[in-house]
Design a protein around this motif. Structure first.
Motif, short mmCIF file in Angstrom:
data_model
loop_
_atom_site.label_atom_id
_atom_site.label_comp_id
_atom_site.label_asym_id
_atom_site.label_seq_id
_atom_site.Cartn_x
_atom_site.Cartn_y
_atom_site.Cartn_z
N GLU A 57 0.82 -1.21 0.00
CA GLU A 57 0.00 0.00 0.00
C GLU A 57 0.86 1.26 0.00
OE1 GLU A 57 -2.30 -0.54 3.49
OE2 GLU A 57 -3.72 -1.96 2.56
N ARG A 58 2.05 1.19 0.62
CA ARG A 58 2.89 2.38 0.74
C ARG A 58 3.85 2.55 -0.44
NH1 ARG A 58 4.79 2.49 7.14
NH2 ARG A 58 2.70 2.58 8.05
N THR B 215 12.07 -0.50 -19.35
CA THR B 215 11.42 -1.06 -18.16
C THR B 215 12.45 -1.20 -17.05
OG1 THR B 215 9.81 -2.29 -19.49
CG2 THR B 215 10.13 -3.02 -17.22
N PHE B 216 12.06 -0.79 -15.84
CA PHE B 216 12.94 -0.87 -14.68
C PHE B 216 12.32 -1.75 -13.61
CE2 PHE B 216 14.09 3.12 -16.74
CZ PHE B 216 15.47 3.02 -16.79
N ASP B 217 13.16 -2.54 -12.97
CA ASP B 217 12.76 -3.47 -11.92
C ASP B 217 13.16 -2.87 -10.58
OD1 ASP B 217 12.21 -5.60 -10.29
OD2 ASP B 217 13.62 -6.98 -11.22
N ALA B 218 12.18 -2.62 -9.71
CA ALA B 218 12.44 -2.05 -8.39
C ALA B 218 11.99 -3.04 -7.31
CB ALA B 218 11.70 -0.74 -8.22
N VAL B 219 12.88 -3.34 -6.38
CA VAL B 219 12.58 -4.29 -5.30
C VAL B 219 12.79 -3.61 -3.95
CG1 VAL B 219 13.24 -6.45 -4.17
CG2 VAL B 219 13.17 -6.32 -6.66
N LEU B 220 11.81 -3.77 -3.05
CA LEU B 220 11.89 -3.26 -1.69
C LEU B 220 11.80 -4.44 -0.73
CD1 LEU B 220 9.31 -0.33 -1.98
CD2 LEU B 220 11.80 -0.14 -2.14
N ILE B 221 12.72 -4.50 0.23
CA ILE B 221 12.68 -5.54 1.27
C ILE B 221 12.78 -4.84 2.61
CG2 ILE B 221 13.78 -7.61 2.22
CD1 ILE B 221 14.96 -8.16 -0.53
N SER B 222 11.77 -5.01 3.47
CA SER B 222 11.75 -4.33 4.76
C SER B 222 11.77 -5.33 5.92
CB SER B 222 10.51 -3.43 4.88
OG SER B 222 10.56 -2.37 3.95
N GLU C 142 -2.21 -10.08 -8.98
CA GLU C 142 -3.11 -9.40 -8.06
C GLU C 142 -3.22 -7.91 -8.38
OE1 GLU C 142 -2.26 -10.15 -3.98
OE2 GLU C 142 -2.09 -12.31 -4.23
N GLY C 143 -3.10 -7.57 -9.63
CA GLY C 143 -3.21 -6.18 -10.01
C GLY C 143 -1.96 -5.39 -9.67
N LEU C 144 -2.12 -4.26 -8.97
CA LEU C 144 -1.00 -3.37 -8.67
C LEU C 144 -0.27 -3.74 -7.38
CD1 LEU C 144 -2.54 0.07 -9.69
CD2 LEU C 144 -1.01 -1.39 -11.01
N THR D 72 13.43 9.73 -9.80
CA THR D 72 11.98 9.92 -9.92
C THR D 72 11.23 8.99 -8.97
OG1 THR D 72 12.26 10.51 -12.25
CG2 THR D 72 10.04 9.94 -11.54
N TYR D 73 11.69 7.73 -8.89
CA TYR D 73 11.05 6.73 -8.03
C TYR D 73 11.13 7.14 -6.57
CZ TYR D 73 10.14 2.29 -5.68
OH TYR D 73 9.64 1.31 -4.86
N MET D 74 12.29 7.57 -6.11
CA MET D 74 12.49 7.86 -4.69
C MET D 74 11.66 9.06 -4.24
SD MET D 74 14.25 5.47 -3.42
CE MET D 74 14.52 6.19 -1.78
N VAL D 75 11.51 10.06 -5.09
CA VAL D 75 10.66 11.20 -4.75
C VAL D 75 9.21 10.75 -4.65
CG1 VAL D 75 9.78 13.43 -5.54
CG2 VAL D 75 12.21 12.92 -5.75
N ALA D 76 8.76 9.94 -5.62
CA ALA D 76 7.39 9.42 -5.59
C ALA D 76 7.18 8.52 -4.39
CB ALA D 76 7.09 8.67 -6.89
N ALA D 77 8.16 7.68 -4.06
CA ALA D 77 8.05 6.75 -2.94
C ALA D 77 7.91 7.50 -1.62
CB ALA D 77 9.25 5.82 -2.90
N ALA D 78 8.70 8.55 -1.43
CA ALA D 78 8.62 9.34 -0.20
C ALA D 78 7.27 10.02 -0.06
CB ALA D 78 9.74 10.37 -0.17
N GLN D 79 6.76 10.56 -1.15
CA GLN D 79 5.48 11.26 -1.12
C GLN D 79 4.33 10.29 -0.89
OE1 GLN D 79 5.53 13.22 -4.93
NE2 GLN D 79 6.73 14.97 -4.18
N GLN D 80 4.33 9.17 -1.59
CA GLN D 80 3.19 8.24 -1.51
C GLN D 80 3.20 7.38 -0.26
OE1 GLN D 80 2.34 6.19 -5.28
NE2 GLN D 80 3.43 7.78 -6.39
N SER D 81 4.37 7.26 0.41
CA SER D 81 4.44 6.43 1.62
C SER D 81 4.48 7.26 2.90
CB SER D 81 5.69 5.54 1.56
OG SER D 81 6.87 6.31 1.70
#
Length: 219
Positions: free
Chosen positions: A41-42, A89-96, A57-59, A206-215
């Protein structure tokens, strides 16, 4: 004899430190955990100029990591998403996770996926919002030929390019009885042949700015 005594002291310090770390983690075991659903969601479902490629599962994600990866890392969750602008196309992976055991040198994973390392170096990524992110950039040879990738971590002291620095920060945190900080591993690489390092860095900014704003700052 003196050297043996010194070695004994060092070994004792390591054992005590390991015991303290384990004890601290045990006392924090009841703390609420972030779930993979919360991560989904974040994490940014869209990045300016790019559309996310949906999975089953969609997005929620573009693809799932395999079970051995989850079993080995034991993270809160893993979010793997592909973003495309129609030509690249870029592949982005997040592991928390809040455990140092979830974070390791990604060279191991790259090697397991058929990539061989040619060169690795640390760079600083300057984001449009003023933040500076230290990251490791790697040049590899793999299924698509020569390619590049970048990774970094966000932990108790902010962003770092090296897993060892993150693990040390996490150790200090629990050593002094502080609440474990939720930390994240970020990995980016192109899924399209011929993408340059500068193009990859442009997407990451671009991704990191969007990630900070949306999360709300979590990512």
């Amino acid at each position: 004899m003196e050297r043996l005594t010194q070695h004994a002291y060092i070994l004792a310090a390591i054992l005590v430190g390991t015991g303290v770390f384990a004890l601290a983690k045990t006392t924090q075991a009841g703390a609420p955990r972030i779930t993979e659903r919360v991560m989904e969601e974040r994490a940014p479902a869209s990045v300016p100029g790019y559309q996310m490629i949906p999975g089953p599962e969609g997005l929620a994600y573009s693809y799932k990591m395999d079970k051995p990866t989850y079993d080995t890392l034991k993270p809160y969750g893993i979010v793997a998403r592909n973003y495309t602008d129609g030509s690249k196309t870029f592949d982005a992976v997040l592991i928390s996770s809040d455990s140092h055991e979830s974070f390791h040198d990604p060279k191991i994973c790259f090697s397991g996926q058929g990539y061989s390392f040619n060169h690795a170096k640390e760079q600083t990524l300057n984001l449009p919002d003023g933040r500076q992110i230290p990251m490791t950039v790697v040049e590899m040879a793999g299924p698509m030929g020569a390619t590049v990738a970048a990774y970094f971590y966000k932990g108790p002291s902010g962003f770092t390019s090296r897993p060892q620095a993150l693990q040390l920060d996490m150790f200090k945190e629990v050593l002094f009885g502080q609440k474990a900080t939720d930390s994240t591993f970020y990995r980016f690489m192109p899924s399209t042949p011929g993408v340059t390092l500068e193009q990859l860095k442009g997407f990451i900014k671009t991704y990191m700015v969007a990630a900070a704003q949306q999360s709300g700052g979590f990512f």
